[in-house]
Design a protein around this motif. Structure first.
Motif, PDB file in Angstrom:
ATOM      1  N   VAL A   1      18.380  42.249  16.089  1.00 49.19           N
ATOM      2  CA  VAL A   1      18.228  41.616  17.401  1.00 49.19           C
ATOM      3  C   VAL A   1      18.428  40.098  17.340  1.00 49.19           C
ATOM      4  N   PHE A   2      17.761  39.442  16.393  1.00 49.50           N
ATOM      5  CA  PHE A   2      17.785  37.981  16.395  1.00 49.50           C
ATOM      6  C   PHE A   2      18.987  37.402  15.647  1.00 49.50           C
TER       7      PHE A   2
ATOM      8  N   ILE B   1      23.575  44.808  19.180  1.00 51.21           N
ATOM      9  CA  ILE B   1      22.391  44.568  20.002  1.00 51.21           C
ATOM     10  C   ILE B   1      22.366  45.488  21.218  1.00 51.21           C
ATOM     11  N   THR B   2      23.536  45.891  21.728  1.00 50.45           N
ATOM     12  CA  THR B   2      23.582  46.829  22.854  1.00 50.45           C
ATOM     13  C   THR B   2      23.170  48.226  22.409  1.00 50.45           C
ATOM     14  N   ASP B   3      23.431  48.558  21.164  1.00 51.58           N
ATOM     15  CA  ASP B   3      23.029  49.846  20.616  1.00 51.58           C
ATOM     16  C   ASP B   3      21.518  49.926  20.418  1.00 51.58           C
ATOM     17  N   ILE B   4      20.861  48.782  20.193  1.00 51.82           N
ATOM     18  CA  ILE B   4      19.450  48.770  19.819  1.00 51.82           C
ATOM     19  C   ILE B   4      18.528  48.415  20.975  1.00 51.82           C
ATOM     20  N   VAL B   5      18.787  47.305  21.655  1.00 55.49           N
ATOM     21  CA  VAL B   5      17.791  46.701  22.548  1.00 55.49           C
ATOM     22  C   VAL B   5      17.497  47.517  23.805  1.00 55.49           C
TER      23      VAL B   5
ATOM     24  N   MET C   1       6.683  41.279  24.502  1.00 53.13           N
ATOM     25  CA  MET C   1       7.851  41.616  23.688  1.00 53.13           C
ATOM     26  C   MET C   1       9.002  42.093  24.557  1.00 53.13           C
ATOM     27  N   PHE C   2       8.682  42.832  25.613  1.00 54.14           N
ATOM     28  CA  PHE C   2       9.724  43.300  26.531  1.00 54.14           C
ATOM     29  C   PHE C   2      10.450  42.117  27.160  1.00 54.14           C
TER      30      PHE C   2
ATOM     31  N   VAL D   1      15.257  38.629  27.399  1.00 54.03           N
ATOM     32  CA  VAL D   1      15.889  37.307  27.424  1.00 54.03           C
ATOM     33  C   VAL D   1      16.841  37.153  26.242  1.00 54.03           C
ATOM     34  N   VAL D   2      16.398  37.589  25.063  1.00 61.84           N
ATOM     35  CA  VAL D   2      17.240  37.496  23.866  1.00 61.84           C
ATOM     36  C   VAL D   2      18.512  38.311  24.045  1.00 61.84           C
ATOM     37  N   TYR D   3      18.378  39.511  24.610  1.00 63.52           N
ATOM     38  CA  TYR D   3      19.547  40.374  24.807  1.00 63.52           C
ATOM     39  C   TYR D   3      20.561  39.717  25.748  1.00 63.52           C
ATOM     40  N   CYS D   4      20.071  39.199  26.878  1.00 61.71           N
ATOM     41  CA  CYS D   4      20.973  38.567  27.853  1.00 61.71           C
ATOM     42  C   CYS D   4      21.655  37.339  27.251  1.00 61.71           C
TER      43      CYS D   4
END
Length: 304
Positions: A273-274, A69-73, A22-23, A28-31
């Protein structure tokens, strides 16, 4: 009277292999999400053909997605590495505030985008005179203003609750619903405020979107040529897909939540996130203007 100085976020409990997977996936999803949304912001700001109300709203949606997403991931990645992690009282409510700002802003921005499509299809001759650049900036400013002010009221009210007992949150973010469950004081006023904000932020925008698209469908049906009908529907399809995904997950978590905590976590992961990952993909891969701008940008880079 609050004895709690920090909260413990459990995140996704599981074996080390699952958490490492998951990490890597979320990293990858964040980037990809940040790069994709930055690409859209850059294209809209530098390409003259994209200086239209619709693309201006899309670029603002990208700004909101990056904020969300920057606030969460980053904090979620830290939680996965440590199989749970503590977060200070102030940081918890800061995350809650930024999370609420981006979500409320997106609710109203999607409503504005549906109005933009309504004017474009139902009043095409008056579109340029109605959706001027100044008017679009005002609409976006109002959306951000609603996001900052409405979120501020609920976060301040929640932060004034007394937390004197357990501080374990079975979630990966400091969301308002699991937070108020830990409060030792009366939460009736907070619940009333949540219901009122839900009505303002969810039901009213949803109603406006439904009315807008009802009028759009009625107008498109009257178009005599099939080519014209197809072109009209294609201009709305991307926005309609984004609206469906966003509101489906919002309703699943806050309006009709399940009793299973794990399912609520999954739904929360989808829209925090998604969804920011999917938005630029939908608006780029299904949009010829965006794809053409991408090709021209890379062509200029190669030539240079």
């Amino acid at each position: 009277m609050t004895m709690v100085t920090e909260f413990l976020l459990l995140g996704f409990q599981g074996g080390q292999i699952l958490r490492i997977f998951m990490f890597c996936l979320l990293l990858v999803v964040y980037c990809e999400t940040v790069c994709g949304n930055l690409l859209i912001i850059t294209l809209v700001s530098t390409t003259r053909n994209l200086h239209t109300p619709m693309y201006f709203f899309i670029s603002q949606l990208s700004v909101s997605d990056i904020l969300l997403i920057t606030d969460i991931v980053p904090n979620l990645l830290y939680i996965l590495l440590n199989n749970g992690a503590s977060i200070s009282f102030n940081n918890c409510f800061t995350q809650l505030y930024l999370f609420g700002v981006s979500e409320i802003f997106e609710c109203f921005l999607l409503t504005v985008m549906s109005y933009d499509r309504y004017v474009a299809i139902c009043n095409p001759l008056r579109y340029t005179s109605i959706m001027t650049s100044e008017y679009c900036v005002i609409l976006v400013f109002i959306c951000w203003l609603f996001g900052f002010t409405l979120t501020c009221s609920s976060v301040i009210t929640t932060s004034k609750l007394i937390f004197c007992g357990p501080n374990i949150i079975d979630h990966f973010i400091c969301d308002i619903l699991p937070l108020i469950e830990l409060a030792c004081s009366n939460i009736f006023n907070v619940q009333i405020q949540i219901y009122l904000l839900s009505f303002l932020n969810v039901f009213i925008p949803t109603t406006i979107i439904v009315i807008s698209y009802t009028n759009i469908v009625l107008a498109v049906v009257k178009i005599p040529s099939s080519t014209g009908r197809q072109k009209a529907f294609s201009t709305c399809s991307s926005h309609l897909i984004v609206v469906s995904i966003f509101y489906w997950t919002i309703f699943s978590v806050y309006i009709f939540p399940t009793k299973q905590i794990s399912m609520n976590k999954i739904f929360s992961l989808l829209y925090t996130v998604f969804t920011p990952l999917v938005n630029p993909i939908i608006y780029s891969l299904r949009n010829k203007d965006i794809m053409r701008a991408i090709q021209e940008m890379f062509y200029k880079r190669v030539v240079w």
